[in-house]
Design an enzyme around this catalytic site. Structure first.
Site, PDB file in Angstrom:
ATOM      1  NE  ARG A 243      -4.558  -0.918   0.337  1.00 13.79           N
ATOM      2  CZ  ARG A 243      -4.923  -1.827  -0.336  1.00 13.79           C
ATOM      3  NH1 ARG A 243      -4.215  -2.202  -1.417  1.00 13.79           N
ATOM      4  NH2 ARG A 243      -6.132  -2.398  -0.328  1.00 13.79           N
ATOM      5  CD  GLU A 272      -3.079   3.621  -5.323  1.00 10.89           C
ATOM      6  OE1 GLU A 272      -4.177   3.084  -5.326  1.00 10.89           O
ATOM      7  OE2 GLU A 272      -2.180   2.963  -4.824  1.00 10.89           O
ATOM      8  CG  HIS A 291      -3.703  -0.426  -6.881  1.00 11.67           C
ATOM      9  ND1 HIS A 291      -3.759   0.250  -5.278  1.00 11.67           N
ATOM     10  CD2 HIS A 291      -3.727  -1.588  -6.415  1.00 11.67           C
ATOM     11  CE1 HIS A 291      -3.848  -0.528  -4.474  1.00 11.67           C
ATOM     12  NE2 HIS A 291      -3.919  -1.877  -5.090  1.00 11.67           N
TER      13      HIS A 291
END
Lengths: 335, 335
Positions: A243, A272, A291
């Site tokens: 993360r 993000e 991601h």
């Protein structure tokens, strides 16, 4: 492991299931749920507040949403929350933690694809592929000698389900693999050693590659900061598929610019999508992806199928699998 | 396997060794030969013609040179030619083939690094890394679902020493691996099947990745032409780490442009260096490198050390290892 908070019998053959996701259609593969319950879809706090009354099972398909915390008072019959994601950091709010409602996650689904992503990143660094692409664009024939990965050392910070699979794949190509876990454990068929997180700094210097495969918890937030990068070898590469907030991005950028470490492959970021003006985009020693390391073709359907497997257990009154430890913020004992 | 053409005893303790390479200093690591013989260095036909009289052993460190054929009449005492390269195609000229002078090569040295290069290329294609780099340059966050490599099918055309190592590494990451050899052989711990080259076309369609790891011989020149690419699956990727002339480059470019195949990773080319105006440089579905897949850091020294090992055998009157079959143009039975 049985649920104890039920106001209704646990074996409801047609439970009310609310899907909390990013779009009104719900995720791909949701049609697989047809006939298994009374399905509702929520996309934000407002629609979730409408859907929650009477809902027994909440399926969260958008790992970024924080709508559940906001809509929590409307959860009057909730018996189970399933996160169709590996990370459950957005679900670890006090009211849910303190309740006896079980939380399960998608442990296992993304392990293989993430491990392949990590091995691909390692090979890109070793073979200097980034420069092959640059020279190709410049139409220049530039021979270089490059590295091998056999015999190199990988340190995997986070020895859970995903970290183990990364380790297994690296070991399969003859790398040395060490793990970092909350507590030191015995070596096994993947890890030559598993050290305690408290001893991380003493092992960072030995690694050619440092891979973050940890969940985001209070213990791992800002885990990799300037001091950690300083402890790494100058030729080392840093890979984060965990993360974003596990890393202090500013410190990482500085470490890369100052040559404290040689490169980074990043699939996750503090923010993000990463803003277009962020310095990371322009760095030649950084490989970036949106991601997506775990998102193999068919992952949405695989997530729904995994939920359906767990739903069958719920309906049979059996213990749920992939139950998250609310104390630690992840499903323990992966592998 | 013993040498029979000697005019001098085979166990000369201080043989005259000529090194045929690309530069007057000779290759890195040549100092390792000090004391092992009377060392001369040649860089082209003229200097080779000067050095050959009296030379018992020729060490060819430049795999591209054709100087030996031109200077051949000056080889009056030559007993052994060692090619410090995997490919020996430039040495397979009639006079040397017809002589009983043994030729040995560098089999084994490049296997591991080439196999890692191939696995890296496969993972680049699967993870769409090329587009990750493009989107990074454009500062765009673009999520995609990508492929896994586990369970995918690799066909390795050329099941010798290098092809076997490629197969082993692909198998280690759970791919299915099939080999193509001159003749069909039994399956083994690397190859699920080894088919005869004559049956290549019937097996091309099944492969997700086709890897050329064959030597350049009369039998393999122009082996991969339009018909072969047509036989491949539209989603397949083609990887050549063998030799450029095994492929009809024009046909490969057309197949890539017409969508007969999805991509190519090329480390070798019909013409090296590839001219700056060649269409391959500009193709987004092609990954290129400058004939360097095998060239790990330290390869020059490793080649000289391997030659020294064989030289010890020669001086002891023992059979040389890595002897090339002049009939087939490569060292058989690699493993």
């Amino acid at each position: 492991m049985h649920m104890t908070a039920s106001k209704t019998p646990p074996a409801d053959p047609h439970p009310r299931i609310t899907v909390l996701g990013g779009s009104a259609e719900g995720p791909a593969g949701l049609d697989r749920l047809a006939g298994l319950g009374d399905i509702r879809i929520a996309t934000d706090e407002v629609s979730l507040r409408d859907a929650l009354p009477g809902t027994e099972i909440l399926l969260v398909t958008d790992f970024r949403t924080d709508a559940l915390e906001a809509a929590w008072p409307a959860a009057d019959r909730l018996q189970w929350v399933h996160a169709a994601s590996a990370g459950v950091d957005q679900l670890m709010f006090d009211a849910l933690i303190e309740s006896d409602i079980p939380v399960t996650n998608a442990q296992g689904i993304f392990d293989r694809s993430i491990a392949e992503y990590v091995l691909g990143a390692i090979l890109m660094f070793a073979k200097d592929t980034r420069n092959n692409i640059r020279y190709q664009q410049e139409r220049r024939w530039v021979h270089r000698d490059t590295e091998t990965v056999a015999g190199k050392r990988v340190l995997v910070a986070g020895a859970g389900s995903i970290g183990r699979r990364i380790g297994a794949l690296c070991r399969a190509v003859d790398m040395h693999v060490t793990g970092i876990a909350r507590r030191a454990r015995e070596a096994d068929d993947v890890f030559e050693a598993i050290h305690a997180a408290d001893d991380l700094d003493t092992h960072l210097a030995e690694a050619d590659y440092v891979v973050v495969a940890a969940p985001l918890t209070e213990a791992t937030e800002n885990w990799f900061d300037a001091g950690r990068f300083r402890a790494m070898a100058g030729h080392a590469r840093f890979i984060n598929i965990g993360r974003g907030p596990i890393v202090v991005t500013e410190d990482l950028v500085a470490a890369l610019n100052d040559g404290e470490i040689a490169g980074a492959a990043l699939d996750v970021f503090e923010q993000e999508p990463l803003p277009a003006d962020h310095p990371l985009w322009g760095m030649d020693n950084v490989l970036m992806s949106a991601h997506m390391a775990g998102d193999f073709i068919g992952w949405r359907e695989a997530l729904i199928d995994q939920f359906i497997d767990n739903l069958a257990r719920w309906q049979a009154g059996e213990p749920l699998f992939n139950r998250v430890s609310k104390k630690h913020g992840y499903a323990p004992g992966g592998g």
